[in-house]
Write a protein that holds these residues in place. Structure first.
Motif, PDB file in Angstrom:
ATOM      1  N   UNK A  58       0.806  -1.209   0.000  1.00  0.00           N
ATOM      2  CA  UNK A  58       0.000   0.000   0.000  1.00  0.00           C
ATOM      3  C   UNK A  58       0.847   1.271   0.000  1.00  0.00           C
ATOM      4  N   UNK A  59       2.167   1.103   0.053  1.00  0.00           N
ATOM      5  CA  UNK A  59       3.056   2.257   0.085  1.00  0.00           C
ATOM      6  C   UNK A  59       3.321   2.777   1.475  1.00  0.00           C
ATOM      7  N   UNK A 104      10.066  -6.332   8.386  1.00  0.00           N
ATOM      8  CA  UNK A 104       9.289  -6.734   7.216  1.00  0.00           C
ATOM      9  C   UNK A 104       7.850  -7.011   7.658  1.00  0.00           C
ATOM     10  N   UNK A 105       6.919  -6.887   6.729  1.00  0.00           N
ATOM     11  CA  UNK A 105       5.529  -7.215   6.983  1.00  0.00           C
ATOM     12  C   UNK A 105       5.106  -8.341   6.053  1.00  0.00           C
ATOM     13  N   UNK A 106       4.406  -9.344   6.601  1.00  0.00           N
ATOM     14  CA  UNK A 106       3.962 -10.446   5.758  1.00  0.00           C
ATOM     15  C   UNK A 106       2.595 -10.152   5.146  1.00  0.00           C
ATOM     16  N   UNK A 107       2.081 -11.105   4.372  1.00  0.00           N
ATOM     17  CA  UNK A 107       0.832 -10.893   3.649  1.00  0.00           C
ATOM     18  C   UNK A 107      -0.382 -10.835   4.573  1.00  0.00           C
ATOM     19  N   UNK A 152       7.737 -13.879  -1.595  1.00  0.00           N
ATOM     20  CA  UNK A 152       6.318 -13.892  -1.949  1.00  0.00           C
ATOM     21  C   UNK A 152       5.535 -14.965  -1.204  1.00  0.00           C
ATOM     22  N   UNK A 153       6.251 -15.869  -0.530  1.00  0.00           N
ATOM     23  CA  UNK A 153       5.602 -16.957   0.193  1.00  0.00           C
ATOM     24  C   UNK A 153       5.648 -16.747   1.705  1.00  0.00           C
TER      25      UNK A 153
END
Length: 312
Positions: A58-59, A104-107, A152-153
């Protein structure tokens, strides 16, 4: 440039902060061609973080505050991680920690950072902040776990400033050793390329290394003319190039995967001045992260506080 307020040199910068990376604000045109790229200060001497940066889809920018060395306590003073939205608002993402590094932030919206290493060189703790704000310890990692990257995982990779290792953390929180190699000792900056390789930079000697998913380590490049022991802060990948902060040289480096490197931005002077890439100055640039969708680099500063931006 020390103001104690937001450092916004012009009406252009003010509009950029209000919209925080809206493309039409930064990437306008004159005579049919793009204007030269510039370094813009989003936040100046009031910016409360000096370490690793992370940008989500989301920026939104996350910034860890490692802090400055407290000679009385013999520790670094940072305790918080901050969240900066695209509208320019800053809030506390996590507090009450000890010299947080990386992030870092995950999905799923969980945020991770390293904690409690703080110059003892023995071990650090990977912390998880859930979307509701609750915190938990994922696990302890020997050495000085520093920079974080995520693929990406939702697999997380951990660089280590005081050990010759790269660890990986599965989405369910299992920590395992990915690679051991003497060249990894002193690595802080870390990212994942489009082929799934882990790219990491060495704070001591400015080596840029590749670690395959199988744990094989190779040298991509060595950035010349850096200060040994204070060479590269963090690094990020954008559009098939590696961008790294020359923390003691006060510049941003651009490195290609064929091993060539160049000074991308900064004159080498230790100060905070906006302008064209070859005219702007930095004050010990440290954290760096890429907003891939909007083609923006964000840079934190270790000496004179600040959050800087370059629209590519």
């Amino acid at each position: 440039m020390k103001t104690g307020k937001l450092l916004l040199k012009s009406g252009l910068a003010l509009a950029c902060l209000a919209l925080f990376t809206l493309t039409s604000c930064i990437d306008d045109f004159d005579g049919g061609g793009p204007k030269p790229k510039k370094v813009i200060t989003l936040f100046g001497s009031d910016f409360p973080a000096n370490d690793g940066l992370h940008v989500n889809g989301k920026g939104t920018v996350f910034a860890s505050n490692f802090g400055k060395f407290d000679s009385v306590k013999q520790k670094y003073s940072g305790t918080k991680v901050f969240k900066i939205k695209r509208n320019g608002s800053i809030s506390v993402k996590a507090s009450g920690f000890e010299a947080p590094m990386g992030g870092v932030q995950d999905s799923k919206g969980n945020f991770y950072f390293n904690n409690e290493n703080n110059d003892d060189g023995i071990s650090g703790v990977l912390v998880k902040i859930a979307p509701d704000g609750t915190s938990s310890q994922v696990g302890e990692i020997a050495g000085w776990p520093s920079g974080l990257a995520i693929d990406d995982y939702d697999t997380i990779y951990v660089a280590n400033f005081n050990a010759s290792t790269i660890h990986k953390v599965s989405p369910d929180g299992v920590i395992s050793l990915l690679a051991t190699d003497n060249r990894l000792f002193g690595c802080v900056g870390i990212d994942v390329d489009k082929e799934g390789n882990i790219i990491t930079s060495n704070f001591y000697n400015a080596n840029i290394l590749k670690v395959t998913p199988q744990g094989e380590v190779s040298l991509i490049a060595n950035i010349p003319d850096t200060t040994f022991g204070f060479a590269i802060g963090y690094m990020t990948i954008l559009d098939d190039y590696i961008y790294a902060t020359g923390i003691n040289e006060n510049v941003i480096y651009k490195v290609s995967f064929d091993g060539t490197s160049e000074i991308f931005a900064g004159t080498g002077e230790n100060s905070t001045t906006d302008g064209l890439l070859n005219e702007a100055t930095f004050s010990q640039p440290n954290g760096i992260a890429a907003d891939e969708k909007r083609k923006i680099l964000y840079i934190s500063q270790f000496d004179e506080p600040g959050l800087r931006m370059i629209k590519l």
